[in-house]
Each structure stands twice: as structure tokens, then as C-alpha cells.
Design a protein around this motif. Structure first.
Motif, short mmCIF file in Angstrom:
data_model
loop_
_atom_site.label_atom_id
_atom_site.label_comp_id
_atom_site.label_asym_id
_atom_site.label_seq_id
_atom_site.Cartn_x
_atom_site.Cartn_y
_atom_site.Cartn_z
N SER A 11 150.13 138.48 61.89
CA SER A 11 150.13 139.93 62.00
C SER A 11 149.45 140.29 63.31
CB SER A 11 149.37 140.55 60.82
OG SER A 11 149.24 141.92 61.02
N SER A 12 150.08 141.16 64.07
CA SER A 12 149.53 141.49 65.38
C SER A 12 148.34 142.43 65.30
CB SER A 12 150.61 142.11 66.27
OG SER A 12 151.08 143.30 65.67
N SER A 13 148.26 143.21 64.23
CA SER A 13 147.18 144.19 64.17
C SER A 13 145.99 143.71 63.34
CB SER A 13 147.70 145.50 63.60
OG SER A 13 148.16 145.29 62.27
N ARG A 14 146.21 142.82 62.40
CA ARG A 14 145.11 142.44 61.53
C ARG A 14 145.22 140.96 61.16
NH1 ARG A 14 142.61 145.93 56.96
NH2 ARG A 14 141.25 144.41 56.03
N THR A 15 144.13 140.29 61.25
CA THR A 15 144.07 138.90 60.81
C THR A 15 142.96 138.77 59.79
OG1 THR A 15 142.52 138.29 62.58
CG2 THR A 15 144.88 138.00 63.02
N SER A 16 143.15 137.90 58.86
CA SER A 16 142.11 137.70 57.85
C SER A 16 141.88 136.21 57.66
CB SER A 16 142.51 138.35 56.53
OG SER A 16 143.64 137.72 56.01
N ARG A 17 140.68 135.89 57.35
CA ARG A 17 140.30 134.51 57.10
C ARG A 17 139.72 134.42 55.71
NH1 ARG A 17 137.27 133.11 62.74
NH2 ARG A 17 139.13 133.18 64.03
N VAL A 18 140.15 133.45 54.97
CA VAL A 18 139.66 133.25 53.62
C VAL A 18 138.97 131.89 53.59
CG1 VAL A 18 140.28 132.97 51.21
CG2 VAL A 18 141.52 134.61 52.62
N SER A 19 137.75 131.88 53.11
CA SER A 19 137.05 130.63 52.96
C SER A 19 136.52 130.53 51.54
CB SER A 19 135.89 130.52 53.96
OG SER A 19 134.95 131.55 53.73
N MET A 20 136.53 129.31 51.03
CA MET A 20 136.08 129.09 49.66
C MET A 20 134.81 128.26 49.70
SD MET A 20 138.18 127.61 46.46
CE MET A 20 139.08 129.12 46.24
N ILE A 21 133.80 128.74 49.02
CA ILE A 21 132.53 128.03 48.93
C ILE A 21 132.42 127.48 47.52
CG2 ILE A 21 130.03 128.23 49.06
CD1 ILE A 21 130.51 130.64 50.95
N GLU A 22 132.23 126.18 47.40
CA GLU A 22 132.14 125.53 46.11
C GLU A 22 130.74 124.97 45.93
OE1 GLU A 22 134.07 121.58 44.75
OE2 GLU A 22 135.54 123.18 44.42
N ARG A 23 130.08 125.39 44.86
CA ARG A 23 128.73 124.91 44.55
C ARG A 23 128.79 124.16 43.23
NH1 ARG A 23 124.58 129.48 43.95
NH2 ARG A 23 125.81 129.77 42.08
N VAL A 24 128.34 122.93 43.22
CA VAL A 24 128.37 122.10 42.02
C VAL A 24 126.95 121.93 41.51
CG1 VAL A 24 128.98 119.83 41.10
CG2 VAL A 24 130.40 120.86 42.86
N ARG A 25 126.78 122.17 40.21
CA ARG A 25 125.50 121.95 39.54
C ARG A 25 125.74 121.07 38.33
NH1 ARG A 25 122.05 127.21 38.71
NH2 ARG A 25 120.49 125.60 38.49
N TYR A 26 124.79 120.25 38.01
CA TYR A 26 124.88 119.38 36.84
C TYR A 26 123.88 119.88 35.82
CZ TYR A 26 127.74 116.42 39.73
OH TYR A 26 128.74 115.95 40.53
N ARG A 27 124.35 120.16 34.62
CA ARG A 27 123.54 120.76 33.56
C ARG A 27 123.06 119.71 32.56
NH1 ARG A 27 121.61 125.66 34.91
NH2 ARG A 27 123.20 126.90 35.87
N GLU A 28 123.10 120.03 31.28
CA GLU A 28 122.49 119.20 30.25
C GLU A 28 123.15 117.84 30.11
OE1 GLU A 28 125.57 121.75 28.25
OE2 GLU A 28 123.88 122.21 29.53
N CYS A 29 122.35 116.87 29.72
CA CYS A 29 122.80 115.50 29.54
C CYS A 29 123.61 115.41 28.24
CB CYS A 29 121.62 114.54 29.48
SG CYS A 29 122.09 112.81 29.39
#
Length: 89
Positions: A11-29
């Protein structure tokens, strides 16, 4: 081997960037400590705590219960960030 066709629209008038942030947590055993006698018993460890620095073999062992990280429930949080900018042509 299949060939894939990729279409990129600009698009000549508008550009967009999408980024994904992934956070991994480990919970109960979830390791069943009584499996060898036909029962079910967990140790009560509520959250994984790394036993060493990142990159070492101790980092995948839990400091609280001594189990491997794979025995702990994995929880993934995904955040989608979209930034857009306008450009004048």
C-alpha cells in the motif's frame, strides 16, 4: 516438492507491521510419583524454578522439586503487536 506462490501487496499510503511476542511459563508439576505402585500422587510444586543459569543442564531441572521442566504444565502467552506508519508518496 510443491511450489508455493507468495503474493505481497504493498500500500502506498499506509504500511503496517505485525509482530508476535511469545512468552512461555512453566507452572505446576504434573509428575506422578506413585505411578510405579499404580496410584496417583503429585509433589505439590506450584511453579517451575530453574536450577541454574540459562544454557546449562541445570537450567531445565526444577530447583523446588528436582523434576525436569517437561513435567511442568507449559503455558504460552501470545501478544500480537501491530504498529502502523503512514508514508507520503
Amino acid at each position: 516438492m510443491k511450489k508455493r506462490q507468495v503474493v505481497v501487496k504493498k500500500s502506498s499510503s499506509r504500511t503496517s507491521r505485525v509482530s508476535m511476542i511469545e512468552r512461555v511459563r512453566y507452572r505446576e508439576c504434573q509428575k506422578n510419583h506413585a505411578a510405579n505402585i499404580g496410584g496417583y500422587a503429585v509433589d505439590g510444586c506450584r511453579e517451575f524454578m530453574a536450577g541454574g543459569q540459562e544454557g546449562t543442564t541445570a537450567a531445565v531441572m526444577c530447583a523446588a522439586c528436582g523434576c525436569h521442566r517437561s513435567f511442568h504444565r507449559r503455558e504460552v502467552d501470545e501478544d500480537v503487536c501491530e504498529s502502523s506508519s503512514t508514508s507520503h508518496v
